[in-house]
Motif scaffolding. Structure first.
Motif, PDB file in Angstrom:
ATOM      1  N   HIS A 191       0.819  -1.045   0.057  1.00 44.00           N
ATOM      2  CA  HIS A 191       0.044   0.069  -0.058  1.00 44.00           C
ATOM      3  C   HIS A 191       0.923   1.385   0.126  1.00 44.00           C
ATOM      4  N   VAL A 223       1.153   5.107   1.321  1.00 44.69           N
ATOM      5  CA  VAL A 223       0.520   6.170   2.420  1.00 44.69           C
ATOM      6  C   VAL A 223       0.724   7.454   2.115  1.00 44.69           C
ATOM      7  N   GLU A 245       1.483  10.965   3.226  1.00 44.77           N
ATOM      8  CA  GLU A 245       1.631  11.769   4.417  1.00 44.77           C
ATOM      9  C   GLU A 245       1.178  13.180   4.294  1.00 44.77           C
ATOM     10  N   LYS A 263       4.473  20.469  -1.295  1.00 55.67           N
ATOM     11  CA  LYS A 263       5.762  19.663  -1.098  1.00 55.67           C
ATOM     12  C   LYS A 263       7.035  20.413  -1.561  1.00 55.67           C
ATOM     13  N   GLU A 312       9.422  19.245  -2.928  1.00 53.78           N
ATOM     14  CA  GLU A 312       9.851  18.973  -4.245  1.00 53.78           C
ATOM     15  C   GLU A 312       8.908  19.943  -5.489  1.00 53.78           C
ATOM     16  N   LEU A 323      15.585   3.252  -1.497  1.00 59.55           N
ATOM     17  CA  LEU A 323      15.221   4.235  -0.593  1.00 59.55           C
ATOM     18  C   LEU A 323      14.342   4.031   0.587  1.00 59.55           C
ATOM     19  N   ARG A 349      13.066   3.642   4.501  1.00 57.92           N
ATOM     20  CA  ARG A 349      13.349   4.590   5.939  1.00 57.92           C
ATOM     21  C   ARG A 349      12.989   3.658   6.847  1.00 57.92           C
ATOM     22  N   ARG A 363       9.221   2.528   1.859  1.00 56.58           N
ATOM     23  CA  ARG A 363       9.973   3.254   0.654  1.00 56.58           C
ATOM     24  C   ARG A 363       9.803   4.608   0.403  1.00 56.58           C
ATOM     25  N   VAL A 370       8.585   7.948  -0.865  1.00 56.03           N
ATOM     26  CA  VAL A 370       8.142   8.753  -2.045  1.00 56.03           C
ATOM     27  C   VAL A 370       8.141  10.120  -1.692  1.00 56.03           C
ATOM     28  N   PRO A 371       8.018  11.001  -2.880  1.00 47.10           N
ATOM     29  CA  PRO A 371       7.790  12.420  -2.498  1.00 47.10           C
ATOM     30  C   PRO A 371       6.478  12.662  -1.603  1.00 47.10           C
ATOM     31  N   ASP A 372       5.533  12.219  -1.897  1.00 43.65           N
ATOM     32  CA  ASP A 372       4.445  12.671  -0.806  1.00 43.65           C
ATOM     33  C   ASP A 372       4.024  11.476   0.244  1.00 43.65           C
ATOM     34  N   GLY A 373       4.942  10.757   0.636  1.00 42.42           N
ATOM     35  CA  GLY A 373       4.896   9.781   1.941  1.00 42.42           C
ATOM     36  C   GLY A 373       5.668   8.536   1.888  1.00 42.42           C
ATOM     37  N   TYR A 374       5.183   7.590   1.640  1.00 36.07           N
ATOM     38  CA  TYR A 374       5.775   6.358   1.526  1.00 36.07           C
ATOM     39  C   TYR A 374       4.988   5.249   1.130  1.00 36.07           C
ATOM     40  N   GLU A 375       5.643   4.117   0.565  1.00 32.50           N
ATOM     41  CA  GLU A 375       5.152   3.014   0.014  1.00 32.50           C
ATOM     42  C   GLU A 375       5.424   1.709   1.143  1.00 32.50           C
ATOM     43  N   VAL A 376       4.519   0.922   1.294  1.00 34.11           N
ATOM     44  CA  VAL A 376       4.913  -0.161   2.166  1.00 34.11           C
ATOM     45  C   VAL A 376       5.235  -1.366   0.961  1.00 34.11           C
ATOM     46  N   GLU A 396      16.005   9.244   5.717  1.00 33.39           N
ATOM     47  CA  GLU A 396      14.894   9.318   6.705  1.00 33.39           C
ATOM     48  C   GLU A 396      14.833   8.170   7.575  1.00 33.39           C
TER      49      GLU A 396
END
Lengths: 332, 266
Positions: free
Chosen positions: A197, A199, A201, A207, A209, B148, B150, B163, B165-171, B185
């Motif tokens: 999944h 997420v 944040e 942002k 970037e 990448l 964290r 992992r 990513v620019p707007d959060g993370y992937e599981v 991170e």
């Protein structure tokens, strides 16, 4: 090596549209292909993306290789790798470009090693050597303290390209091109590293970037309280707050705000550096800013070598007046 | 659990920019003698990622590093932090390579080590910033990779990785063995303890040559490169910082705002 012809760029898709990096790569790829007298192709991967092929053509592609598969709905490392590998086999390009994005950073090295070829990551300049006709791949090294130009000794010549380093073409809907559907033979069993999944944040505001304006704080701001002022300035300017390493290491701000070699690479129009000395490790992340403005009490600070405008002074005294004036000027 | 961490010794990237000069004629970096060698920061975080798993699950951490110029007290730091074993790849034939030849040598060393569940690398080295050796090793070994990271956890024979990513993370769930590259991170690496430093004195690094790895000289180092450095140069700095002159800091702040307005930056 004459079997390898043309330029292939990965056209990333975001929110159902070609991503900005895709347009930039098409612009760059089109230019390089013209210099070589060859064609520029795009690789378009995703679910329900075939309709975007015309868009890629309008932005400079002569041919678009499409792998349209429900399995490619989101980025999955193993599947994208297999699809790109297949497209390269089919297109046999002499140059392959990807973006220095979270996809490109993951995919490009694996792809290069699978093709047993060389790769330069995070290029900021690309050109064709008029004599050798090789791709000259220029990228920052040593945390931006130097730049290096590489050539590949194998084919295809591969590079990833930093965001905003290249310029898109004007959209031209009358451009003609060919769309090639590629059967990549993807199956769920190929997925070994599976994204289960995603997420998002919640970041307050914009942002880093994507920000056109970034207000960065360094060791010189002295503590977490000062970041409230930086946030206010960022808010007035519609920008984001970032930091160099010391404030992150000291937990004044979250590590996700870190700009630098260990951190994020940002390319805003305006970077306002407050209490930042300009260590190379930090500059590696922000030297792509179009304009740098520095407030620092040390006139010898390296940041003044990088900045276009500067104030030598204590930010505690300079910043309130600066913020007040900015608020007056932008009317917020 | 058996873990391998690849680390690189680099000139301290926190050193002042003036310490990094370019000799254009030879195309080499000239690093001021005052700059200390350190373990590349992301690689220290890769060590930290492995140590956290060792804390939770036990296991063995082998540190692997390529380079003749390794300084003993620097390259032993991961041992002082809590790693168990250090293997150095030292051979003229392995020097002067690019990402390709480096990954090639490291992958062969990992094959020679044989037993591994997880391989960790930093997301890039702080000198050449190439950012591809980790993924390259994974491809050469034919194991999956996650970049990448964290956060890394292990359960039921697989790793669960966050992992960035620019707007959060992937599981990301990945079967083992796998290779993971670590981003900043993940958080600060631990400091070596005094006990760790003392224990380290007794651990002698294992040194392997190209012959030990069973690789031909033509495949590694300079000979194995896929890219060639054509030119090394200092980026042109315009060096035209306009310093705002004023009678008081507050006036300087106001003038700066006006100047930016004039330059259409606001």
């Amino acid at each position: 090596m004459s079997d390898y012809k043309g330029v292939l760029v990965l056209a990333e898709v975001a929110q159902g549209k070609l991503a900005p990096i895709a347009l930039e790569l098409l612009g760059a790829g089109h230019g390089l292909a013209q210099q070589l007298g060859e064609q520029c192709s795009a690789a378009l991967l995703g679910n329900g993306v075939t309709a975007l092929a015309q868009e890629a053509i309008a932005y400079g592609a002569d041919r678009v290789y499409v792998v349209d598969d429900p399995l490619l709905q989101d980025y999955q490392s193993d599947l994208y790798l297999a699809a790109m590998d297949k497209i390269i086999t089919e297109a046999s390009p002499q140059i392959v470009l990807l973006g220095q994005t979270s996809i490109g950073r993951d995919l490009a090295p694996r792809l290069a090693f699978r093709r047993q070829t060389g790769l330069s990551m995070d290029c900021v300049e690309l050109s064709i050597d008029p004599e050798t006709r090789l791709l000259l791949q220029t990228r920052p090294v040593y945390g931006g303290n130097a730049r290096a130009t590489f050539v590949s000794e194998s084919r295809p010549q591969m590079a990833t390209v930093r965001a905003k380093a290249m310029t898109p073409l004007e959209r031209d809907a009358s451009r003609q091109g060919e769309v090639v559907a590629v059967a990549a033979g993807l199956s769920p069993s190929m997925i070994r590293a599976k994204v289960v999944h995603r997420v998002k944040e919640e970041v307050e505001g914009i942002k880093l970037e994507d920000a056109q304006v970034i207000v960065g704080g360094g060791r010189g701001v002295g503590g977490p309280e000062a970041f409230k002022q930086l946030e206010e300035l960022a808010r007035i300017l519609g920008g984001a707050v970032g930091a160099s390493r010391p404030p992150c290491d000291s937990n004044w701000v979250p590590a996700s705000l870190q700009i630098g070699l260990t951190g994020k690479v940002v390319t805003p129009e305006l970077y306002i550096a407050i209490g930042i000395s300009g260590a190379s490790q930090h500059m590696a992340g922000c030297s792509g800013a179009r304009n740098i403005v520095a407030i620092n009490k040390n006139p010898e600070a390296n940041i003044f070598n990088e900045a276009s405008y500067g104030v030598v002074g204590d930010f505690r005294q300079v910043l309130p007046a600066f913020i007040a004036k900015v608020r007056e000027l932008v009317g917020k | 659990m058996n873990m391998i961490v690849c680390v690189k010794q680099v000139p301290d990237p926190e050193a002042p920019p003036a310490s990094f000069q370019v000799d254009a004629a030879s195309g080499r970096m000239v690093i001021a003698p005052s700059v200390n060698p350190v373990i590349s920061p992301f690689d220290e975080q890769a060590v930290e990622a492995a140590l956290r798993l060792k804390d939770a699950h036990g296991g063995k951490i082998t540190v692997l590093s390529l380079g003749k110029d390794a300084v003993p007290h620097v390259i032993k730091k991961p041992l002082a932090m809590g790693a168990d074993e250090l293997i150095l790849l030292q051979d003229d034939a392995l020097e002067g390579g690019d990402s390709w030849s480096t990954a090639f040598a490291l992958a062969h060393a990992i094959k020679k080590i044989g037993q591994y569940d997880l391989i960790f690398c930093g997301r890039q080295a702080a000198d050449w910033d190439a950012g591809q050796v980790g993924s390259g090793i994974a491809e050469l070994l034919g194991v999956p990779s996650v970049t990448l990271a964290r956060k890394v956890e292990v359960s039921d024979g697989k790793a669960v990785v966050e992992r960035v990513v620019p707007d959060g993370y992937e599981v990301v769930e990945v079967s083992l063995p796998a290779l993971i590259t670590v981003s900043n991170e993940l958080g600060e690496p631990r400091y070596p303890t005094l006990r760790g430093i003392m224990a380290t004195k007794k651990i002698e690094p294992i040194v392997w040559t190209a012959a030990d790895l069973g690789v031909e000289a033509s495949q590694c180092g300079v000979a194995g490169r896929r890219t060639r450095l054509l030119k090394l140069f200092k980026p042109v700095k315009e060096g035209r910082c306009q310093l705002i002159q004023a009678d008081s800091p507050a006036e300087a702040g106001e003038k700066l705002a006006l100047k930016l307005r004039e330059a259409k930056l606001l």
